[in-house]
Design a protein around this motif. Structure first.
Motif, PDB file in Angstrom:
ATOM      1  N   GLY A 149      28.857   8.655  31.307  1.00 31.84           N
ATOM      2  CA  GLY A 149      30.389   7.830  30.209  1.00 31.84           C
ATOM      3  C   GLY A 149      29.635   8.564  29.132  1.00 31.84           C
ATOM      4  O   GLY A 149      30.707   8.995  28.312  1.00 31.84           O
ATOM      5  N   VAL A 154      31.686   3.337  25.533  1.00 34.51           N
ATOM      6  CA  VAL A 154      30.034   3.311  26.449  1.00 34.51           C
ATOM      7  C   VAL A 154      28.761   3.164  25.589  1.00 34.51           C
ATOM      8  O   VAL A 154      27.908   2.342  26.202  1.00 34.51           O
ATOM      9  N   TRP A 190      24.988   6.136  35.699  1.00 35.14           N
ATOM     10  CA  TRP A 190      26.651   5.903  34.825  1.00 35.14           C
ATOM     11  C   TRP A 190      26.552   6.035  33.063  1.00 35.14           C
ATOM     12  O   TRP A 190      27.934   7.183  33.083  1.00 35.14           O
ATOM     13  N   TRP A 191      26.208   5.709  32.793  1.00 34.94           N
ATOM     14  CA  TRP A 191      25.909   5.176  31.794  1.00 34.94           C
ATOM     15  C   TRP A 191      25.567   6.601  31.367  1.00 34.94           C
ATOM     16  O   TRP A 191      27.236   6.685  30.186  1.00 34.94           O
TER      17      TRP A 191
END
Length: 401
Positions: free
Chosen positions: A42, A186, A38-39
């Motif tokens: 992002g 982020v 996910w990171w």
């Protein structure tokens, strides 16, 4: 700096936890993989719009600077020439350093493929450089044709009448600033994302991953150190400064650079050092601020070195064609990333190089956590070269006392 140390602490904690637990806790492994992905996604989602916006802004600013007069034009030409030379140097020296001092562990980044497609025939590569659909290139991460289109667009903007030029320049500048805000959001989650990525790497490589990260810092910082050393011949032969006088004049700016990791914060010390060396007010008022605004001597070389290191870490053989693409993209994109904070410029500058060369981006999420250490050498090399280039331009312009 507090955030940088927090991210570094999260990386160390994640590596230790992953190395200690191994794959004995499936739920931890799965959670770390999801959160880390996910990171990373992002960060990746901002790369294309940020590169386009910053590249247009950087080229417009550079063109404006070059049109400001003979001194400014000479400064821009000198700076761009140095940027290209140091980038080529990095393309040659970094693989040599990695051959002499190979990565301590052969364990690649978990989840990242070490297989890339064979480069197309040269004629097909040339035809693909100009895309009939730039939006399709962006969707498919075909960065080279997108960059070529963006360069053409930027130079076209510089040819417009002032009112229209200002509108478009402000639009892309605002877009870039908006993307920086998104990246900031982020990166606010960076400790969590880096912790998750550290767990994944610790599970795969164990404590040996610490040796790999230290090795990375030393290799990339070595490229910056070479550039810093090259500033001294530039000062001696280009500006004709006395060797020890230049050494003494550069020390205050280098000290500020080490403590702040900021060329802008080092500007007053650079101005004072240049004046001590006899550089006239015209050059210190024009060339040095321009160098801080649009010139980072270490950036393209060290950015390319990072991409080469990631490829080496993953066991990817880089072809001559891929290396040439990397040199070109590193040189071009540095024009758009000069005014960004370190962690943001790391992603914005290196992700395009990796994408253009076909190198996976996943390891960048971990490497951003230790960028603080190479960034010290980046800044020291930059300020040292800034003073040398300012003296060189001043000597050519007859602006020495």
């Amino acid at each position: 700096m507090k955030k940088a140390w927090l991210i570094l602490a999260a990386l160390v904690a994640g590596l230790l936890l992953g190395a200690f637990t191994g794959d004995s806790v499936p739920l931890l492994t799965q959670a770390a993989d999801v959160i880390g992905t996910w990171w990373l996604n992002g960060l990746r989602m901002t790369v294309i719009p940020l590169v386009v916006a910053l590249l247009v802004t950087g080229i417009v600013q550079t063109a404006n600077a070059a049109s400001a007069g003979r001194t400014a034009t000479r400064s821009v030409v000198t700076m761009l020439s140095i940027l290209m030379l140091v980038t080529i140097m990095a393309a040659i020296v970094t693989p040599l350093l990695l051959d002499i001092f190979p990565t301590p562990s052969s364990s690649g980044y978990p989840g990242a493929t070490s297989k890339v497609e064979n480069p197309p025939p040269f004629a097909e590569f040339l035809k693909a450089m100009v895309s009939p659909n730039v939006f399709n290139s962006a969707v498919n991460d075909s960065l080279l044709p997108l960059i070529i289109f963006t360069i053409a667009l930027a130079f076209a903007i510089t040819r417009l009448e002032p009112a229209k030029k200002d509108v478009l320049a402000r639009f892309f500048e605002a877009m870039g600033e908006a993307m920086v805000v998104v990246i900031g959001w982020v990166l606010w989650l960076a400790p969590l994302g880096v912790f998750a990525l550290g767990i994944t790497l610790g599970i795969a490589a164990g404590v040996q991953s610490f040796a790999n990260l230290l090795h990375y810092v030393l290799i990339v910082a070595s490229i910056g150190f070479i550039i810093m050393l090259s500033a001294y011949p530039v000062a001696f032969f280009g500006a004709r400064f006395k060797p020890m006088a230049f050494v003494r004049a550069a020390i205050p700016a280098q000290s500020v650079a080490i403590s702040t990791q900021s060329s802008l914060a080092s500007l007053p010390a650079m101005v004072e050092g240049s004046k001590q060396l006899g550089v006239g007010a015209r050059s210190t008022d024009i060339v040095l601020p321009m160098a801080v605004a649009i010139f980072r001597a270490t950036s393209p070389a060290m950015n390319l070195a990072v991409a080469i290191y990631v490829a080496h870490w993953l066991g990817i053989e880089i072809s001559v064609q891929q290396m040439a693409i990397g040199v070109g993209v590193a040189f071009i994109t540095t024009l758009g990333s000069v005014s960004l904070p370190g962690t943001i410029s790391f992603i914005a500058a290196i992700a395009p190089i990796c994408m253009a060369m076909g190198i996976p981006l996943e390891p960048l999420g971990l490497l951003v956590a230790i960028e603080t250490f190479p960034d010290i050498m980046r800044t020291v090399g930059n300020v040292t070269m800034d003073i040398a280039v300012t003296g060189t331009v001043a000597r050519a312009e007859g602006d020495m006392k």
